[in-house]
Design a protein around this motif. Structure first.
Motif, PDB file in Angstrom:
ATOM      1  N   MET A   1       0.857  -1.203   0.000  1.00 13.47           N
ATOM      2  CA  MET A   1       0.000   0.000   0.000  1.00 13.47           C
ATOM      3  C   MET A   1       0.886   1.244   0.000  1.00 13.47           C
ATOM      4  SD  MET A   1      -3.166   1.077   0.158  1.00 13.47           S
ATOM      5  CE  MET A   1      -3.888   2.679   0.429  1.00 13.47           C
ATOM      6  N   SER A   2       0.799   2.030  -1.033  1.00 12.96           N
ATOM      7  CA  SER A   2       1.627   3.228  -1.124  1.00 12.96           C
ATOM      8  C   SER A   2       1.088   4.323  -0.205  1.00 12.96           C
ATOM      9  CB  SER A   2       1.629   3.760  -2.557  1.00 12.96           C
ATOM     10  OG  SER A   2       2.016   2.758  -3.467  1.00 12.96           O
ATOM     11  N   THR A   3       1.986   5.121   0.347  1.00 16.16           N
ATOM     12  CA  THR A   3       1.559   6.288   1.125  1.00 16.16           C
ATOM     13  C   THR A   3       1.159   7.397   0.145  1.00 16.16           C
ATOM     14  OG1 THR A   3       3.742   7.301   1.152  1.00 16.16           O
ATOM     15  CG2 THR A   3       3.252   5.743   2.935  1.00 16.16           C
ATOM     16  N   ILE A   4       0.457   8.399   0.660  1.00 14.42           N
ATOM     17  CA  ILE A   4       0.071   9.528  -0.200  1.00 14.42           C
ATOM     18  C   ILE A   4       1.313  10.201  -0.772  1.00 14.42           C
ATOM     19  CG2 ILE A   4      -0.973  11.829  -0.190  1.00 14.42           C
ATOM     20  CD1 ILE A   4      -3.088  10.703   1.734  1.00 14.42           C
ATOM     21  N   GLU A   5       2.361  10.317   0.061  1.00 13.65           N
ATOM     22  CA  GLU A   5       3.615  10.938  -0.413  1.00 13.65           C
ATOM     23  C   GLU A   5       4.218  10.145  -1.568  1.00 13.65           C
ATOM     24  OE1 GLU A   5       2.532  12.524   3.338  1.00 13.65           O
ATOM     25  OE2 GLU A   5       2.852  10.416   2.821  1.00 13.65           O
ATOM     26  N   GLN A   6       4.169   8.811  -1.450  1.00 12.86           N
ATOM     27  CA  GLN A   6       4.702   7.969  -2.534  1.00 12.86           C
ATOM     28  C   GLN A   6       3.875   8.119  -3.810  1.00 12.86           C
ATOM     29  OE1 GLN A   6       4.512   4.326  -0.291  1.00 12.86           O
ATOM     30  NE2 GLN A   6       6.745   4.206  -0.028  1.00 12.86           N
ATOM     31  N   LEU A   7       2.556   8.197  -3.642  1.00  7.30           N
ATOM     32  CA  LEU A   7       1.682   8.375  -4.808  1.00  7.30           C
ATOM     33  C   LEU A   7       1.947   9.712  -5.490  1.00  7.30           C
ATOM     34  CD1 LEU A   7      -1.685   6.945  -3.426  1.00  7.30           C
ATOM     35  CD2 LEU A   7      -0.205   5.899  -5.134  1.00  7.30           C
ATOM     36  N   VAL A   8       2.134  10.767  -4.688  1.00  9.85           N
ATOM     37  CA  VAL A   8       2.438  12.082  -5.263  1.00  9.85           C
ATOM     38  C   VAL A   8       3.753  12.024  -6.036  1.00  9.85           C
ATOM     39  CG1 VAL A   8       3.063  14.469  -4.701  1.00  9.85           C
ATOM     40  CG2 VAL A   8       1.065  13.416  -3.608  1.00  9.85           C
ATOM     41  N   ALA A   9       4.738  11.324  -5.484  1.00  9.58           N
ATOM     42  CA  ALA A   9       6.041  11.205  -6.159  1.00  9.58           C
ATOM     43  C   ALA A   9       5.899  10.465  -7.495  1.00  9.58           C
ATOM     44  CB  ALA A   9       7.043  10.490  -5.254  1.00  9.58           C
ATOM     45  N   ILE A  10       5.092   9.395  -7.502  1.00 14.25           N
ATOM     46  CA  ILE A  10       4.859   8.646  -8.746  1.00 14.25           C
ATOM     47  C   ILE A  10       4.142   9.538  -9.767  1.00 14.25           C
ATOM     48  CG2 ILE A  10       3.549   6.721  -9.760  1.00 14.25           C
ATOM     49  CD1 ILE A  10       4.110   5.224  -7.025  1.00 14.25           C
ATOM     50  N   LYS A  11       3.126  10.255  -9.300  1.00 14.70           N
ATOM     51  CA  LYS A  11       2.380  11.173 -10.187  1.00 14.70           C
ATOM     52  C   LYS A  11       3.325  12.189 -10.799  1.00 14.70           C
ATOM     53  CE  LYS A  11       1.363  15.005  -9.520  1.00 14.70           C
ATOM     54  NZ  LYS A  11       1.115  16.443  -9.481  1.00 14.70           N
ATOM     55  N   GLN A  12       4.241  12.743  -9.998  1.00 11.59           N
ATOM     56  CA  GLN A  12       5.162  13.757 -10.513  1.00 11.59           C
ATOM     57  C   GLN A  12       6.107  13.174 -11.561  1.00 11.59           C
ATOM     58  OE1 GLN A  12       6.644  15.097  -6.714  1.00 11.59           O
ATOM     59  NE2 GLN A  12       5.217  16.812  -6.622  1.00 11.59           N
ATOM     60  N   GLN A  13       6.471  11.905 -11.408  1.00  9.19           N
ATOM     61  CA  GLN A  13       7.358  11.270 -12.393  1.00  9.19           C
ATOM     62  C   GLN A  13       6.692  11.153 -13.760  1.00  9.19           C
ATOM     63  OE1 GLN A  13       8.801   7.399 -11.074  1.00  9.19           O
ATOM     64  NE2 GLN A  13       9.136   8.208  -9.009  1.00  9.19           N
ATOM     65  N   VAL A  14       5.384  10.857 -13.771  1.00  8.55           N
ATOM     66  CA  VAL A  14       4.728  10.540 -15.050  1.00  8.55           C
ATOM     67  C   VAL A  14       3.850  11.672 -15.578  1.00  8.55           C
ATOM     68  CG1 VAL A  14       4.741   8.080 -14.530  1.00  8.55           C
ATOM     69  CG2 VAL A  14       2.705   9.447 -13.950  1.00  8.55           C
ATOM     70  N   GLU A  15       3.682  12.750 -14.791  1.00 11.75           N
ATOM     71  CA  GLU A  15       2.638  13.716 -15.160  1.00 11.75           C
ATOM     72  C   GLU A  15       2.855  14.361 -16.520  1.00 11.75           C
ATOM     73  OE1 GLU A  15       2.246  16.618 -12.042  1.00 11.75           O
ATOM     74  OE2 GLU A  15       3.545  18.034 -13.045  1.00 11.75           O
ATOM     75  N   GLN A  16       4.099  14.680 -16.859  1.00 14.31           N
ATOM     76  CA  GLN A  16       4.305  15.387 -18.124  1.00 14.31           C
ATOM     77  C   GLN A  16       3.921  14.519 -19.315  1.00 14.31           C
ATOM     78  OE1 GLN A  16       4.879  18.624 -17.440  1.00 14.31           O
ATOM     79  NE2 GLN A  16       4.219  18.898 -19.547  1.00 14.31           N
ATOM     80  N   ARG A  17       4.185  13.211 -19.192  1.00 17.49           N
ATOM     81  CA  ARG A  17       3.849  12.291 -20.275  1.00 17.49           C
ATOM     82  C   ARG A  17       2.347  12.330 -20.567  1.00 17.49           C
ATOM     83  NH1 ARG A  17       5.332   6.771 -18.527  1.00 17.49           N
ATOM     84  NH2 ARG A  17       3.214   5.962 -18.519  1.00 17.49           N
ATOM     85  N   TYR A  18       1.541  12.385 -19.504  1.00 21.25           N
ATOM     86  CA  TYR A  18       0.081  12.394 -19.700  1.00 21.25           C
ATOM     87  C   TYR A  18      -0.448  13.779 -20.053  1.00 21.25           C
ATOM     88  CZ  TYR A  18      -0.031   7.586 -18.192  1.00 21.25           C
ATOM     89  OH  TYR A  18       0.179   6.230 -18.127  1.00 21.25           O
ATOM     90  N   ILE A  65       0.594   2.180 -12.185  1.00 22.83           N
ATOM     91  CA  ILE A  65       1.831   2.848 -12.607  1.00 22.83           C
ATOM     92  C   ILE A  65       2.814   2.736 -11.446  1.00 22.83           C
ATOM     93  CG2 ILE A  65       2.921   5.024 -13.281  1.00 22.83           C
ATOM     94  CD1 ILE A  65       0.211   6.003 -14.290  1.00 22.83           C
ATOM     95  N   HIS A  66       3.933   2.047 -11.668  1.00 23.04           N
ATOM     96  CA  HIS A  66       4.939   1.847 -10.603  1.00 23.04           C
ATOM     97  C   HIS A  66       4.291   1.345  -9.315  1.00 23.04           C
ATOM     98  CE1 HIS A  66       7.521   3.757 -13.411  1.00 23.04           C
ATOM     99  NE2 HIS A  66       7.204   4.998 -13.125  1.00 23.04           N
ATOM    100  N   GLY A  67       3.298   0.463  -9.469  1.00 28.42           N
ATOM    101  CA  GLY A  67       2.656  -0.104  -8.276  1.00 28.42           C
ATOM    102  C   GLY A  67       1.512   0.728  -7.725  1.00 28.42           C
ATOM    103  N   ALA A  68       1.286   1.898  -8.295  1.00 30.51           N
ATOM    104  CA  ALA A  68       0.183   2.749  -7.815  1.00 30.51           C
ATOM    105  C   ALA A  68      -1.070   2.465  -8.625  1.00 30.51           C
ATOM    106  CB  ALA A  68       0.562   4.224  -7.957  1.00 30.51           C
ATOM    107  N   ILE A  69      -2.198   2.302  -7.932  1.00 34.24           N
ATOM    108  CA  ILE A  69      -3.501   2.143  -8.605  1.00 34.24           C
ATOM    109  C   ILE A  69      -3.791   3.423  -9.390  1.00 34.24           C
ATOM    110  CG2 ILE A  69      -5.993   1.870  -8.195  1.00 34.24           C
ATOM    111  CD1 ILE A  69      -4.677  -0.582  -7.328  1.00 34.24           C
ATOM    112  N   THR A  70      -4.428   3.289 -10.561  1.00 35.58           N
ATOM    113  CA  THR A  70      -4.764   4.473 -11.363  1.00 35.58           C
ATOM    114  C   THR A  70      -6.279   4.601 -11.523  1.00 35.58           C
ATOM    115  OG1 THR A  70      -4.691   3.262 -13.446  1.00 35.58           O
ATOM    116  CG2 THR A  70      -2.626   4.273 -12.693  1.00 35.58           C
ATOM    117  N   ASP A  71      -6.685   5.744 -12.010  1.00 34.45           N
ATOM    118  CA  ASP A  71      -8.089   5.986 -12.322  1.00 34.45           C
ATOM    119  C   ASP A  71      -8.132   7.031 -13.431  1.00 34.45           C
ATOM    120  OD1 ASP A  71     -10.841   5.787 -12.164  1.00 34.45           O
ATOM    121  OD2 ASP A  71     -11.045   7.121 -10.431  1.00 34.45           O
TER     122      ASP A  71
END
Length: 320
Positions: A1-18, A65-71
């Motif tokens: 289970m990822s923490t919110i901080e980990q999810l934010v970090a994952i989002k920041q890694q991929v955000e520009q691509r999306y 994405i990197h183990g984070a659930i998406t929506d």
């Protein structure tokens, strides 16, 4: 289970691509939607103008994405300012004395033969002069790229039959449209009395960062007092600002859903500029845009920093 901080970090890694993909309007970390209802599962959410199955495989959002659930959520953002000739919305047309937060305001000038209205969110203190001033959005005070420092403002707005010059209360002091903030500070004429309160909310006690699940409320010109909760944080969204400015990307935004979503709204056109406040009276964001029953605000710490103002606090443990 990822923490919110980990999810934010994952989002920041991929955000520009999306964000660079056609049809994508934003990306954040928030509650996953199932059948139109928010669940308590926290996901990296990609926002699209319209959901469709007709997407090239290389652009589809994977289930993880990197183990984070998406929506994938359907949200087409628009500024929550209103103008006439346009649809006429029910609104608070009252003249307020003392001047306070949560009330109708707008520019004295007409822009392309239209008059505009938004909300005076809160009374603030100008850090440079110590004088009281009014906080609203860039797009409420300036409307577009033609707005400038020194433009006069009325309360209520001209849509609510505010008169120029009798109902003028001040002039634009600072305008900011940045990566994080759509903000403006308006001077308050010396002969106008002010209150640090926000109508229907009372005194504000200070600021705090928004957190997922936080219960919030706002008081705006059009929908007046509404309640909701923070359903997304660290939101990067794309908002069309019209001719002269174009589409702007704002980052680290706060997403709010209406308390009884999807049937009601937290804000509508004319509520831009309202402050979003938690149940204890702390301001968390400055409302500026929305999509359906969802609303987006700038993080208040960035707003105050970039506009060089402080909140005027008159709550239980505040000071004047």
């Amino acid at each position: 289970m990822s923490t919110i901080e980990q999810l934010v970090a994952i989002k920041q890694q991929v955000e520009q691509r999306y964000i660079d993909q056609t049809g994508v309007t934003g990306i954040d970390v928030g509650y996953k939607e199932v059948g139109g209802e928010l669940t308590d599962q926290i996901a990296v959410r990609v926002h699209v103008a319209r959901k469709t199955d007709d997407i090239p495989p290389d652009q589809r959002v994977p289930l993880e994405i990197h183990g984070a659930i998406t929506d994938v959520v359907e949200r087409a953002y628009e500024l929550h300012v209103t103008s006439v000739p346009a649809r006429s919305l029910l609104a608070d047309a009252k003249h307020y004395s003392p001047l306070q937060g949560g009330v109708s305001m707008g520019p004295s000038r007409a822009i392309d033969d239209s008059i505009f209205a938004g909300t005076l969110g809160a009374v603030v203190i100008d850090n440079e002069t110590g004088s009281r001033a009014a906080l609203t959005n860039f797009h409420v005070a300036a409307v577009d790229s033609t707005g400038q420092v020194g433009d006069r403002m009325v309360q209520p707005s001209r849509i609510e039959h505010g008169k120029v010059p009798q109902d003028e209360f001040g002039a634009t002091l600072r305008l900011v449209l940045s990566d994080h903030v759509d903000g403006a500070v308006v001077s308050i004429d010396e002969d106008r009395q002010t209150s640090c309160d926000v109508v229907d909310i009372g005194g504000v006690r200070g600021t705090k960062p928004a957190a997922l699940g936080m219960a919030v409320r706002k008081r705006g010109r059009t929908t007046e007092l509404t309640h909701g909760s923070v359903d997304g944080i660290s939101a990067t969204i794309q908002v069309p600002y019209g001719d002269g400015i174009g589409v702007r990307t704002l980052r680290d935004q706060v997403s709010v859903t209406a308390a009884t979503s999807p049937d009601s709204v937290f804000s509508d056109h004319g509520d831009s500029g309202s402050v979003i406040v938690d149940e204890q009276g702390f301001v968390v964001a400055l409302l500026f845009a929305g999509a359906g029953s969802n609303t987006v605000g700038n993080p208040i710490a960035k707003v105050l920093q970039e506009l060089n103002v402080s909140l005027c606090t008159g709550g239980p443990d505040g000071h004047h």
